[in-house]
Design a protein around this motif. Sequence first.
Motif, mmCIF file in Angstrom:
data_model
loop_
_atom_site.group_PDB
_atom_site.id
_atom_site.type_symbol
_atom_site.label_atom_id
_atom_site.label_comp_id
_atom_site.label_asym_id
_atom_site.label_seq_id
_atom_site.Cartn_x
_atom_site.Cartn_y
_atom_site.Cartn_z
ATOM 1 N N GLU A 186 0.810 -1.221 0.000
ATOM 2 C CA GLU A 186 0.000 0.000 0.000
ATOM 3 C C GLU A 186 0.843 1.270 0.000
ATOM 4 O O GLU A 186 0.329 2.357 -0.258
ATOM 5 C CB GLU A 186 -0.954 -0.018 1.188
ATOM 6 C CG GLU A 186 -1.982 -1.129 1.081
ATOM 7 C CD GLU A 186 -2.959 -1.137 2.241
ATOM 8 O OE1 GLU A 186 -2.864 -0.241 3.105
ATOM 9 O OE2 GLU A 186 -3.821 -2.026 2.279
ATOM 10 N N GLY A 187 2.116 1.138 0.318
ATOM 11 C CA GLY A 187 3.025 2.272 0.191
ATOM 12 C C GLY A 187 2.844 3.389 1.193
ATOM 13 O O GLY A 187 2.742 3.167 2.399
ATOM 14 N N ALA A 188 2.808 4.612 0.706
ATOM 15 C CA ALA A 188 2.755 5.805 1.553
ATOM 16 C C ALA A 188 1.626 5.723 2.572
ATOM 17 O O ALA A 188 0.492 5.401 2.227
ATOM 18 C CB ALA A 188 2.595 7.051 0.694
ATOM 19 N N THR A 202 -2.564 -0.853 -13.039
ATOM 20 C CA THR A 202 -2.587 -1.839 -14.122
ATOM 21 C C THR A 202 -1.793 -3.091 -13.762
ATOM 22 O O THR A 202 -2.267 -4.223 -13.951
ATOM 23 C CB THR A 202 -2.026 -1.230 -15.419
ATOM 24 O OG1 THR A 202 -2.771 -0.065 -15.767
ATOM 25 C CG2 THR A 202 -2.094 -2.240 -16.561
ATOM 26 N N VAL A 203 -0.593 -2.905 -13.237
ATOM 27 C CA VAL A 203 0.271 -4.043 -12.908
ATOM 28 C C VAL A 203 -0.263 -4.785 -11.679
ATOM 29 O O VAL A 203 -0.284 -6.016 -11.644
ATOM 30 C CB VAL A 203 1.721 -3.574 -12.672
ATOM 31 C CG1 VAL A 203 2.611 -4.760 -12.294
ATOM 32 C CG2 VAL A 203 2.263 -2.889 -13.926
ATOM 33 N N SER A 204 -0.718 -4.029 -10.693
ATOM 34 C CA SER A 204 -1.282 -4.657 -9.489
ATOM 35 C C SER A 204 -2.479 -5.527 -9.856
ATOM 36 O O SER A 204 -2.656 -6.632 -9.319
ATOM 37 C CB SER A 204 -1.713 -3.576 -8.494
ATOM 38 O OG SER A 204 -0.607 -2.832 -8.037
ATOM 39 N N LYS A 205 -3.286 -5.051 -10.793
ATOM 40 C CA LYS A 205 -4.452 -5.819 -11.243
ATOM 41 C C LYS A 205 -4.022 -7.045 -12.028
ATOM 42 O O LYS A 205 -4.587 -8.136 -11.857
ATOM 43 C CB LYS A 205 -5.352 -4.935 -12.103
ATOM 44 C CG LYS A 205 -6.629 -5.633 -12.565
ATOM 45 C CD LYS A 205 -7.518 -4.679 -13.358
ATOM 46 C CE LYS A 205 -8.802 -5.365 -13.806
ATOM 47 N NZ LYS A 205 -9.676 -4.432 -14.590
ATOM 48 N N ALA A 206 -3.013 -6.897 -12.884
ATOM 49 C CA ALA A 206 -2.544 -8.000 -13.714
ATOM 50 C C ALA A 206 -2.013 -9.151 -12.864
ATOM 51 O O ALA A 206 -2.146 -10.320 -13.233
ATOM 52 C CB ALA A 206 -1.453 -7.514 -14.671
ATOM 53 N N TYR A 207 -1.449 -8.832 -11.707
ATOM 54 C CA TYR A 207 -0.900 -9.861 -10.827
ATOM 55 C C TYR A 207 -1.886 -10.301 -9.743
ATOM 56 O O TYR A 207 -1.526 -11.071 -8.851
ATOM 57 C CB TYR A 207 0.414 -9.379 -10.212
ATOM 58 C CG TYR A 207 1.578 -9.518 -11.173
ATOM 59 C CD1 TYR A 207 2.346 -10.681 -11.192
ATOM 60 C CD2 TYR A 207 1.887 -8.520 -12.082
ATOM 61 C CE1 TYR A 207 3.392 -10.833 -12.082
ATOM 62 C CE2 TYR A 207 2.944 -8.653 -12.977
ATOM 63 C CZ TYR A 207 3.690 -9.816 -12.975
ATOM 64 O OH TYR A 207 4.733 -9.967 -13.864
ATOM 65 N N GLY A 208 -3.111 -9.799 -9.815
ATOM 66 C CA GLY A 208 -4.151 -10.258 -8.910
ATOM 67 C C GLY A 208 -4.046 -9.797 -7.477
ATOM 68 O O GLY A 208 -4.631 -10.412 -6.581
ATOM 69 N N THR A 209 -3.334 -8.708 -7.223
ATOM 70 C CA THR A 209 -3.178 -8.243 -5.846
ATOM 71 C C THR A 209 -4.000 -7.000 -5.535
ATOM 72 O O THR A 209 -4.104 -6.589 -4.386
ATOM 73 C CB THR A 209 -1.684 -7.963 -5.548
ATOM 74 O OG1 THR A 209 -1.524 -7.681 -4.158
ATOM 75 C CG2 THR A 209 -1.180 -6.781 -6.357
ATOM 76 N N LEU A 210 -4.610 -6.409 -6.546
ATOM 77 C CA LEU A 210 -5.390 -5.188 -6.342
ATOM 78 C C LEU A 210 -6.618 -5.474 -5.473
ATOM 79 O O LEU A 210 -7.380 -6.391 -5.728
ATOM 80 C CB LEU A 210 -5.828 -4.617 -7.689
ATOM 81 C CG LEU A 210 -6.401 -3.192 -7.677
ATOM 82 C CD1 LEU A 210 -5.355 -2.190 -7.204
ATOM 83 C CD2 LEU A 210 -6.884 -2.804 -9.065
ATOM 84 N N GLY A 211 -6.774 -4.671 -4.433
ATOM 85 C CA GLY A 211 -7.927 -4.817 -3.549
ATOM 86 C C GLY A 211 -7.810 -5.949 -2.551
ATOM 87 O O GLY A 211 -8.784 -6.293 -1.891
ATOM 88 N N LYS A 212 -6.629 -6.538 -2.397
ATOM 89 C CA LYS A 212 -6.451 -7.660 -1.472
ATOM 90 C C LYS A 212 -5.964 -7.213 -0.095
ATOM 91 O O LYS A 212 -5.753 -8.043 0.786
ATOM 92 C CB LYS A 212 -5.448 -8.663 -2.054
ATOM 93 C CG LYS A 212 -5.880 -9.294 -3.360
ATOM 94 C CD LYS A 212 -7.128 -10.155 -3.167
ATOM 95 C CE LYS A 212 -7.559 -10.825 -4.460
ATOM 96 N NZ LYS A 212 -6.571 -11.773 -4.969
ATOM 97 N N GLY A 213 -5.775 -5.900 0.085
ATOM 98 C CA GLY A 213 -5.293 -5.414 1.364
ATOM 99 C C GLY A 213 -6.365 -4.709 2.165
ATOM 100 O O GLY A 213 -7.533 -5.095 2.162
ATOM 101 N N HIS A 225 -7.420 -1.636 1.638
ATOM 102 C CA HIS A 225 -8.186 -0.705 0.819
ATOM 103 C C HIS A 225 -8.489 -1.321 -0.543
ATOM 104 O O HIS A 225 -7.606 -1.869 -1.204
ATOM 105 C CB HIS A 225 -7.412 0.609 0.651
ATOM 106 C CG HIS A 225 -7.046 1.249 1.958
ATOM 107 N ND1 HIS A 225 -7.955 1.928 2.739
ATOM 108 C CD2 HIS A 225 -5.868 1.281 2.636
ATOM 109 C CE1 HIS A 225 -7.360 2.380 3.831
ATOM 110 N NE2 HIS A 225 -6.094 1.988 3.796
ATOM 111 N N ALA A 226 -9.717 -1.195 -0.971
ATOM 112 C CA ALA A 226 -10.175 -1.830 -2.209
ATOM 113 C C ALA A 226 -9.401 -1.363 -3.436
ATOM 114 O O ALA A 226 -9.179 -2.129 -4.365
ATOM 115 C CB ALA A 226 -11.669 -1.579 -2.399
ATOM 116 N N GLY A 227 -8.989 -0.109 -3.462
ATOM 117 C CA GLY A 227 -8.350 0.421 -4.658
ATOM 118 C C GLY A 227 -6.838 0.344 -4.668
ATOM 119 O O GLY A 227 -6.193 0.883 -5.572
#
Length: 205
Positions: free
Chosen positions: A91-93, A149-160, A162-164
């Motif tokens: 999630e970074g910052a 785009t990359v987070s979605k391609a690797y299936g990790t988007l929204g898995k933490g 925060h949904a986005g």
Amino acid sequence: MSTKAARESRQAHLAEVALDTDRQHRRRVAAAWAAGLTIVVAVVAAMLLTSRPASSDAVRAAPDFTLTNTEGQQVSLTDYRDTNVLLYFNEGAGCQSCLVQMAEIEKQTAALTDLDVTVLPIVMNTREQITADMKLNGVATPFLLDDGTVSKAYGTLGKGMHAGLPGHSFVLIDKAGEQRWYGEYPSMWLAPDQLIRELRTRLAG
């Protein structure tokens, strides 16, 4: 009935009513406590279930990508075709545990070099946002800046949390460009020594 007897009878009746009222109150309090405890147990159980790490050893071609890093350089996955790559999505910052995780990974330089693994952390932040947190935590490894785009391609988007945003996930890609391991950690932490063991096991297979 005498006045005295009537008074005593009335007092006895009032005492019985008070006792009955007290019993009812105690039953209501006990029921409320039981209901509250049930809710707490359910919430804790849900947290434990959602905090369990997910892992996959499914081998597939890793989606290629090109991103700009915090040093302004264009980085493509194909640039690392002759080395093993560990993508660290987070999630970074604003996520202290994410930056601490990267700082601790940097302390594993010798083990990562021995395994010929290059770590590429990926976040969905602006350069200014993530570099500020990098400085606060003493992190030197350049972060790749993703638009999702990359987070979605690797299936990790929204898995933490925060949904986005990407979840706290690791993807191991071998020298042939094959994805060898995906590890997802909702607890926002993976002990560095355990990470090294995971990498060593997957690369030895």
